[in-house]
Design a protein around this motif. Sequence first.
Motif, PDB file in Angstrom:
ATOM      1  N   GLU A   1      15.355 -42.353   9.085  1.00 32.23           N
ATOM      2  CA  GLU A   1      14.877 -43.696   9.417  1.00 32.23           C
ATOM      3  C   GLU A   1      15.797 -44.731   8.783  1.00 32.23           C
ATOM      4  OE1 GLU A   1      13.020 -43.628  11.635  1.00 32.23           O
ATOM      5  OE2 GLU A   1      11.502 -42.067  11.463  1.00 32.23           O
ATOM      6  N   PRO A   2      16.017 -45.827   9.497  1.00 33.85           N
ATOM      7  CA  PRO A   2      16.969 -46.806   8.991  1.00 33.85           C
ATOM      8  C   PRO A   2      16.499 -47.478   7.711  1.00 33.85           C
ATOM      9  CG  PRO A   2      15.871 -47.634  10.936  1.00 33.85           C
ATOM     10  CD  PRO A   2      15.439 -46.216  10.775  1.00 33.85           C
TER      11      PRO A   2
ATOM     12  N   ARG B   1       8.465 -35.907  11.139  1.00 34.15           N
ATOM     13  CA  ARG B   1       8.623 -36.802  12.288  1.00 34.15           C
ATOM     14  C   ARG B   1       7.989 -36.217  13.527  1.00 34.15           C
ATOM     15  NH1 ARG B   1      14.788 -37.340  11.999  1.00 34.15           N
ATOM     16  NH2 ARG B   1      15.024 -38.189   9.903  1.00 34.15           N
ATOM     17  N   ALA B   2       8.194 -34.911  13.712  1.00 38.18           N
ATOM     18  CA  ALA B   2       7.629 -34.279  14.896  1.00 38.18           C
ATOM     19  C   ALA B   2       6.111 -34.393  14.874  1.00 38.18           C
ATOM     20  CB  ALA B   2       8.061 -32.826  14.970  1.00 38.18           C
TER      21      ALA B   2
ATOM     22  N   ALA C   1      17.810 -50.854   4.869  1.00 41.62           N
ATOM     23  CA  ALA C   1      18.600 -52.081   4.895  1.00 41.62           C
ATOM     24  C   ALA C   1      19.682 -52.027   3.839  1.00 41.62           C
ATOM     25  CB  ALA C   1      17.697 -53.285   4.669  1.00 41.62           C
TER      26      ALA C   1
ATOM     27  N   ASP D   1       5.185 -37.964  15.798  1.00 39.33           N
ATOM     28  CA  ASP D   1       5.376 -38.171  17.231  1.00 39.33           C
ATOM     29  C   ASP D   1       4.231 -37.563  18.028  1.00 39.33           C
ATOM     30  OD1 ASP D   1       7.661 -39.447  16.697  1.00 39.33           O
ATOM     31  OD2 ASP D   1       9.020 -37.862  17.369  1.00 39.33           O
TER      32      ASP D   1
ATOM     33  N   ARG E   1       5.441 -43.615   8.021  1.00 39.30           N
ATOM     34  CA  ARG E   1       5.313 -42.164   7.857  1.00 39.30           C
ATOM     35  C   ARG E   1       3.854 -41.736   7.812  1.00 39.30           C
ATOM     36  NH1 ARG E   1      10.871 -40.180   5.946  1.00 39.30           N
ATOM     37  NH2 ARG E   1      11.936 -42.120   6.338  1.00 39.30           N
TER      38      ARG E   1
ATOM     39  N   ARG F   1       6.132 -44.255  12.613  1.00 38.42           N
ATOM     40  CA  ARG F   1       7.340 -43.648  12.100  1.00 38.42           C
ATOM     41  C   ARG F   1       7.760 -44.267  10.761  1.00 38.42           C
ATOM     42  NH1 ARG F   1      11.600 -40.889  14.334  1.00 38.42           N
ATOM     43  NH2 ARG F   1      10.889 -39.210  15.660  1.00 38.42           N
ATOM     44  N   LEU F   2       7.721 -45.617  10.711  1.00 44.47           N
ATOM     45  CA  LEU F   2       8.253 -46.280   9.523  1.00 44.47           C
ATOM     46  C   LEU F   2       7.297 -46.181   8.340  1.00 44.47           C
ATOM     47  CD1 LEU F   2       9.862 -49.358  11.234  1.00 44.47           C
ATOM     48  CD2 LEU F   2      11.057 -47.557  10.001  1.00 44.47           C
TER      49      LEU F   2
ATOM     50  N   HIS G   1      12.048 -29.869  21.181  1.00 43.93           N
ATOM     51  CA  HIS G   1      12.022 -31.016  20.309  1.00 43.93           C
ATOM     52  C   HIS G   1      13.357 -31.277  19.661  1.00 43.93           C
ATOM     53  CE1 HIS G   1       8.996 -33.874  19.597  1.00 43.93           C
ATOM     54  NE2 HIS G   1       9.413 -34.080  18.393  1.00 43.93           N
TER      55      HIS G   1
ATOM     56  N   TYR H   1      10.342 -51.847   5.509  1.00 46.58           N
ATOM     57  CA  TYR H   1      11.525 -52.133   6.318  1.00 46.58           C
ATOM     58  C   TYR H   1      11.250 -53.371   7.175  1.00 46.58           C
ATOM     59  CZ  TYR H   1      15.450 -51.319   9.446  1.00 46.58           C
ATOM     60  OH  TYR H   1      16.594 -51.459  10.162  1.00 46.58           O
TER      61      TYR H   1
ATOM     62  N   TYR I   1      15.353 -51.401  14.517  1.00 45.09           N
ATOM     63  CA  TYR I   1      15.207 -49.957  14.336  1.00 45.09           C
ATOM     64  C   TYR I   1      16.272 -49.203  15.115  1.00 45.09           C
ATOM     65  CZ  TYR I   1      13.080 -45.348  14.181  1.00 45.09           C
ATOM     66  OH  TYR I   1      12.855 -44.022  13.970  1.00 45.09           O
TER      67      TYR I   1
ATOM     68  N   PRO J   1       6.150 -28.043  14.978  1.00 43.40           N
ATOM     69  CA  PRO J   1       7.299 -28.603  15.683  1.00 43.40           C
ATOM     70  C   PRO J   1       8.304 -27.502  15.966  1.00 43.40           C
ATOM     71  CG  PRO J   1       7.193 -29.416  13.428  1.00 43.40           C
ATOM     72  CD  PRO J   1       5.967 -28.626  13.646  1.00 43.40           C
TER      73      PRO J   1
ATOM     74  N   VAL K   1      14.194 -34.822  18.097  1.00 44.66           N
ATOM     75  CA  VAL K   1      13.818 -35.156  16.735  1.00 44.66           C
ATOM     76  C   VAL K   1      14.787 -34.520  15.742  1.00 44.66           C
ATOM     77  CG1 VAL K   1      12.065 -34.834  14.981  1.00 44.66           C
ATOM     78  CG2 VAL K   1      11.415 -35.511  17.283  1.00 44.66           C
TER      79      VAL K   1
ATOM     80  N   TYR L   1       4.430 -27.148  19.999  1.00 43.08           N
ATOM     81  CA  TYR L   1       4.446 -28.574  19.762  1.00 43.08           C
ATOM     82  C   TYR L   1       3.034 -29.125  19.676  1.00 43.08           C
ATOM     83  CZ  TYR L   1       5.449 -33.433  20.998  1.00 43.08           C
ATOM     84  OH  TYR L   1       5.523 -34.780  21.036  1.00 43.08           O
TER      85      TYR L   1
END
Lengths: 250, 496
Positions: free
Chosen positions: A33-34, B16-17, A36, B20, B99, B96-97, A24, B171, B231, A18, A27, A13
Motif C-alpha cells: 500500500e502506498p 489483502r486477499a 507518503a 478484497d 486494513r 484496504r488502507l 488471485h 494516508y 492511491y 487466498p 493481489v 477464494y
Amino acid sequence: MDEQNSTESNLDYQAGRPAVRDGHDSVRREKPEPVAGGNSKVLISWVATAGLVLLMAGGYFNGYSNSFNSSDTFIYPGYVAAPRPLIDGASGPVEQKPWIEDWMADGKKTYGNCIACHQATGMGLPGMFPPVIGSEWVDGGTERLSMIMLSGILGPFNVSGVTYNQPMPAWGALSNEKIAQVMTYIRREFGEMPEGKTGVVTTEMVKVAREKHGKRATPWAEADLLAIPADADLPGAEIDLNTGKPVGKN
Amino acid sequence: MSEAMQEASAQDVQERAAIDRSVRFPVLFFFTSAAGWLFLATLLGFASAVKLAAPELWDVCPTLSYGQLFPAHMDSLIYGWAMQAGFGVMIWLMARLCRVEVKNAVTLITAGFVWNVTVLIGVVAVWSGYGNSMPWIDFPAYLWPSLFLSYAVIAGSLMMMFRRRREGDVYVSQKYIFAAALWFPWIYATANLIINHTGGSAVMSAGVNAWFMNNLIYFWFVPVGLSSAYYIIPKIVGRPIYSYQLAKIGFWALAILAGWTGFNRFLGGPFPSWMPAISGAAIILMILPIGAVAVNFLGTISGRSSLMRYSPSLRFTVFGGIMFNLYGLLIAFSSYFEVSRLLQFTFATLGFDIMIIYGFFSMVMFGAIYFIVPRITNCEWPSAKLIRFHFWYSSYAIITIVAFMIFAGLAQGGAIDDWSGDFLDAVRRGKGYVVALAIAWALISMANLAFYYQLLMMFFGWGRKTDGPTLIHKNPGEAESAEAAAGFATEETAKA
C-alpha cells in the motif's frame, strides 16, 4: 480455460483461503500500500506561489466586493441596462406606463357616476344640467370644485353665463382617492388648464378639503362658493406625471 | 532507488486477499449498478444534445423534450453513476488502507439498493416533468431524505472502518474519503432544506443551488477522485507519494476554501456584490490545492511516465488528473468578470461541469475500477482492445465536449452580452457546436457499452483466468506487471 482449476481457485477464494499459487494473481503481483514520502524542498516554491495567488485573489476581491456593502450588486463599468423584454404579440418593447394614465383611467371609471347628468361628452343637457367643458367651476381653483364634489350644490347657480336650477347631490361618500381621480379626470379631459398647471388633484389635497369643508351636511348655495377666491387651490405638492410622486422625489 | 517500496510479503498478500473478499459484493454491486446508470446517462446526454441541435425532432412527445431529457441526464450521471462509482471506490480504498475487513456487506448492499431505487424514482420523475428544476438537485422534494439516509449508512460504515483501522499513519486518501463522507450530508441537507422546505426568496434559492453545485464538485467529486488518484498513482508507479507535506496542505486548503465557492456562477447577479466576489476569490485561491496535487503527482510519476502506456488504471487516472488541473485554471480564469460576461450562462458552463464530472471524476473512477475489479473478482479483464477503445473514445469525446462547449460559449456569450440583440439569436449561435456535443455523447455511449460489457463479464466471473494483468499494449502472459512491461523491474533488479 481450465474449468477445473478455476473452480478450485474460486472455492479457495470464497472459503477464505487466498489462492496465492494460481488464482488471485492480481493481489500477489501488486505492490505494498502506498505511503507518503517526505520531500519538503518543494514547499518553498509552493509558499512563494501561494503569496502570488493570495495577492491575485485579494486584488480580485477588492475589485469586485464593493467593501461588503450588502445592498449593492456589482455593476460592470459602462454597463447599460437592457430595455424591458418583448412580450409575445407586442410590436415593441413594453414601456412602463406613466402614472397619470392609470390615474386618469380610474378617474374615467368614477366619472361613470356623472354621465347621467353631465353626459359622457361632458356637455351636460342644455337648460337642465350644466356642462363640464368650459365651466369656470372646473377650470378654476380646486377648492371650490372640491366643495361641490363633497357636499353638492343647490340652484340657482350660474355656469358660463347660463343659470341652472337642478341640484347636484353630494359625492362625499366616495373615497378621497376616487374624488381626486375624478376631479383630475374632468379637469384634464374636459377642462382647459392654464399654462404651467397639470390639473392633477391628489388624494392628499382632497383629504385637506374634507377636513376643511367636509362637515357640512347640506348642499352649498352659490353664495357660499363665491365667498372662496376663484383661484384658490387646495394645498399640495406638485406631482411628477410619470411617477405619481411629488416632483424631485423618487 | 531507495524510495522504491518493498515487495509484498506472503502475509500481506493473504491479508489483502481477505479484505478484497470481504468487500467483494458491496463494491461489485455499486460498480455494476453505476455502470448501468452511466450507460443510461450517456444515452440521455446524446438524446438531449440531439434535441438541442434539432429542436423540431420528436416535438409531439414532452418526455423527449430537452427540458426533461437534460436534467434526467445530469441526475442519472451524478447520482446514478458518479456517486455510486465513488461509493465502491471509497469502500474498497477505506478497507484496504485501514486494513480491515468489511463486516456489514449486507447493510451496505441494502443501502445501495435503497439508493438505486430512490435515484430511479427521481430520474423517472424528473424525466417525466415532475422535477423541481433546480440543477443537480431536481429530484422531487420527498426523495431527498431517502437518499440522505442511505448515504448516511454508507458514510457510517466508512467511519466505522476508519475507527477500526490498524495502521498508525493515516494516508492522505483516507483523509479525503473520511472528509468527503462527512461533507456530502452537510451540503445536501442544507441545499435541500433551504430550497425545498424553508421557502424564502427565489433568488436566494438559485444562489444556494449554485453553492450546492460547486460544493458537490469540491466537497465530493474532488476529494473522492483525489483519494483514488493518490492511491492508484503511487501504487502502480511503485513509489511513495512525492511529498507528504504538500498532500497535507492540499487537503486542508481544499477543506478551507471549497465552502466559499458557488456564487461565482452568478457574477454580477442580484446578490450583494461581496458574495460572488468572495466565491471568485476562493476559486482563484483553489489554484493552490490543485497545484499542490499536480506537483505531488508529477513528482511521484516523473521518470516513470512510460508506465501509462501499459497500465489502464494509471492512464485513466493521469488523464483525470490533467483534466482536474485544467479545470482549476480555466474556472479561475473565467471567474474574472471580463471573461465571465462572455461565458456565464452559456454552453461553456456545461463544458466546465462535464470537464470535472466526466473528464476528471469519471475517468479517475474508471482507473480505479480497472484496478479494483480484478482483485475482487479473481479474474483479469477480458480484453485489452476494449480497454483501449474505452480510453480513446472517452478521452477524445471529453476533449471534444470541453473545447466545443467553450467555443459555443464564446459565440453565445458575445450575443447575450449585446442586449439589443435577439435572445434566440444568441441561442442559435451555439447550435453548430451542439452537433459536436451529440457526436461526443454518442462516442462516449459506445465506449461505455464496451466498459459495461467487460464489467459484466467480470461480475459473472467470465474474465481471463491466465497469469498476468490485462495491459494496454502487451499480450496477456507477456509481462507480469505494467512495470515489467515498461522495463523498470529489470532495471531495479540490476541495481539491487
